[in-house]
Design a protein around this motif. Structure first.
Motif, PDB file in Angstrom:
ATOM      1  N   THR A 122       3.746  35.614 -29.296  1.00 27.46           N
ATOM      2  CA  THR A 122       5.193  35.642 -29.093  1.00 27.46           C
ATOM      3  C   THR A 122       5.514  36.082 -27.661  1.00 27.46           C
ATOM      4  N   PRO A 123       6.751  35.826 -27.205  1.00 25.31           N
ATOM      5  CA  PRO A 123       7.151  36.299 -25.872  1.00 25.31           C
ATOM      6  C   PRO A 123       6.981  37.814 -25.734  1.00 25.31           C
ATOM      7  N   ASP A 124       7.184  38.543 -26.832  1.00 21.23           N
ATOM      8  CA  ASP A 124       7.005  39.999 -26.779  1.00 21.23           C
ATOM      9  C   ASP A 124       5.547  40.377 -26.516  1.00 21.23           C
ATOM     10  N   ASP A 125       4.628  39.671 -27.188  1.00 21.66           N
ATOM     11  CA  ASP A 125       3.190  39.896 -26.946  1.00 21.66           C
ATOM     12  C   ASP A 125       2.893  39.690 -25.464  1.00 21.66           C
ATOM     13  N   LEU A 126       3.478  38.618 -24.914  1.00 21.95           N
ATOM     14  CA  LEU A 126       3.220  38.278 -23.516  1.00 21.95           C
ATOM     15  C   LEU A 126       3.748  39.377 -22.596  1.00 21.95           C
ATOM     16  N   ARG A 127       4.944  39.866 -22.905  1.00 25.61           N
ATOM     17  CA  ARG A 127       5.543  40.911 -22.073  1.00 25.61           C
ATOM     18  C   ARG A 127       4.642  42.154 -22.027  1.00 25.61           C
ATOM     19  N   VAL A 128       4.161  42.551 -23.198  1.00 24.28           N
ATOM     20  CA  VAL A 128       3.277  43.726 -23.276  1.00 24.28           C
ATOM     21  C   VAL A 128       1.974  43.454 -22.505  1.00 24.28           C
ATOM     22  N   ALA A 129       1.400  42.266 -22.734  1.00 24.41           N
ATOM     23  CA  ALA A 129       0.130  41.916 -22.081  1.00 24.41           C
ATOM     24  C   ALA A 129       0.284  41.898 -20.565  1.00 24.41           C
ATOM     25  N   LEU A 130       1.391  41.326 -20.081  1.00 25.57           N
ATOM     26  CA  LEU A 130       1.580  41.249 -18.632  1.00 25.57           C
ATOM     27  C   LEU A 130       1.734  42.654 -18.035  1.00 25.57           C
ATOM     28  N   GLY A 131       2.328  43.548 -18.813  1.00 22.61           N
ATOM     29  CA  GLY A 131       2.444  44.934 -18.350  1.00 22.61           C
ATOM     30  C   GLY A 131       1.072  45.564 -18.155  1.00 22.61           C
ATOM     31  N   GLU A 132       0.187  45.324 -19.113  1.00 26.32           N
ATOM     32  CA  GLU A 132      -1.168  45.880 -19.031  1.00 26.32           C
ATOM     33  C   GLU A 132      -1.962  45.233 -17.898  1.00 26.32           C
ATOM     34  N   ILE A 133      -1.853  43.916 -17.810  1.00 27.05           N
ATOM     35  CA  ILE A 133      -2.577  43.176 -16.765  1.00 27.05           C
ATOM     36  C   ILE A 133      -2.082  43.623 -15.387  1.00 27.05           C
TER      37      ILE A 133
END
Ligand code: HEC
Length: 146
Positions: A122-133
Motif C-alpha cells: 500500500t502507499p502507507d507501506d511505501l511511505r514507511v519504507a522510504l523513511g527507513e531507506i
C-alpha cells in the motif's frame, strides 16, 4: 494533475543531471561505486515520486525499485573496499578509518530495502519504507560523503 507537472519535470531534470555528474571520472574504482550510488539514487527517486504523488502508486514498481536499492547496497562493502579518493570523488577518508561502521550502514540499507521489496502493498507501506531507506542514506552521507 497539471500542478504536478513542474515538479515532475524538475525531477527528470535532476535525474538527468545526476547521470552526467560523474562524467569525466576515469578511475574505475571510483566510477563503479558512483554508478552503483547513481542507480540507488534513481530508484530512490522512483519511490519518492510515488510518495509525493507525482507518480502513481504501483506496488510492483515500488518493490522492484526497493530490490534494486538492496542489490546495490549489498555491493557497497566490496565497491568501497579499496581506499581510493580522486578529486571528483565525494568519498571521505573516514570511510576507511571506520570501515565496519560504514559497511554496517550499507548493510542496514540493504536490509530495509530488501524488507520493502518483499512487503510493499500500500502507499502507507511505501511511505514507511522510504523513511527507513532515506534514513540510511542520510546517516551514511552525513558522515562519509563530502
Ligand atoms: C554506507 C554508506 C552509504 C549509504 C548507505 C548510501 N550512500 Fe550514497 N554515497 C556514499 C558515498 C561515500 C558516496 C560518494 C562516492 C564517491 O564520490 O566516490 C555516495 C554518493 C552518492 C551519490 C552520487 C553518485 C555520483 O554519481 O557521484 C548518490 C546519488 C547517492 N550516493 C545516493 C544515495 C541514496 C539515494 C542512498 C539511500 C537509498 C544512498 N546513497 C546510501 C555512501 C553511501
Amino acid at each position: 494533475m497539471t500542478t504536478k507537472t513542474p515538479l515532475f519535470a524538475a525531477a527528470i531534470l535532476l535525474a538527468a543531471g545526476a547521470a552526467v555528474a560523474h562524467q569525466g571520472v576515469t578511475n574505475p574504482t571510483v566510477k563503479a561505486r558512483m554508478d552503483a550510488m547513481s542507480t540507488i539514487g534513481k530508484n530512490t527517486k522512483t519511490l519518492g515520486l510515488m510518495v509525493k504523488g507525482a507518480a502513481e502508486f504501483d506496488a510492483k514498481t515500488a518493490r522492484q525499485a526497493a530490490e534494486e536499492i538492496a542489490v546495490h547496497a549489498a555491493r557497497a562493502p566490496e565497491l568501497f573496499e579499496a581506499e581510493v579518493i580522486t578529486p571528483k570523488s565525494e568519498a571521505l577518508p573516514e570511510i576507511w578509518e571506520n570501515y565496519d561502521d560504514f559497511t554496517g550502514i550499507a548493510n542496514e540499507l540493504k536490509e530495509v530495502a530488501a524488507k520493502a521489496a518483499a512487503s510493499i502493498d500500500t502507499p502507507d507501506d511505501l511511505r514507511v519504507a522510504l523513511g527507513e531507506i532515506g534514513g540510511a542514506c542520510k546517516s551514511c552521507h552525513q558522515t562519509y560523503r563530502k
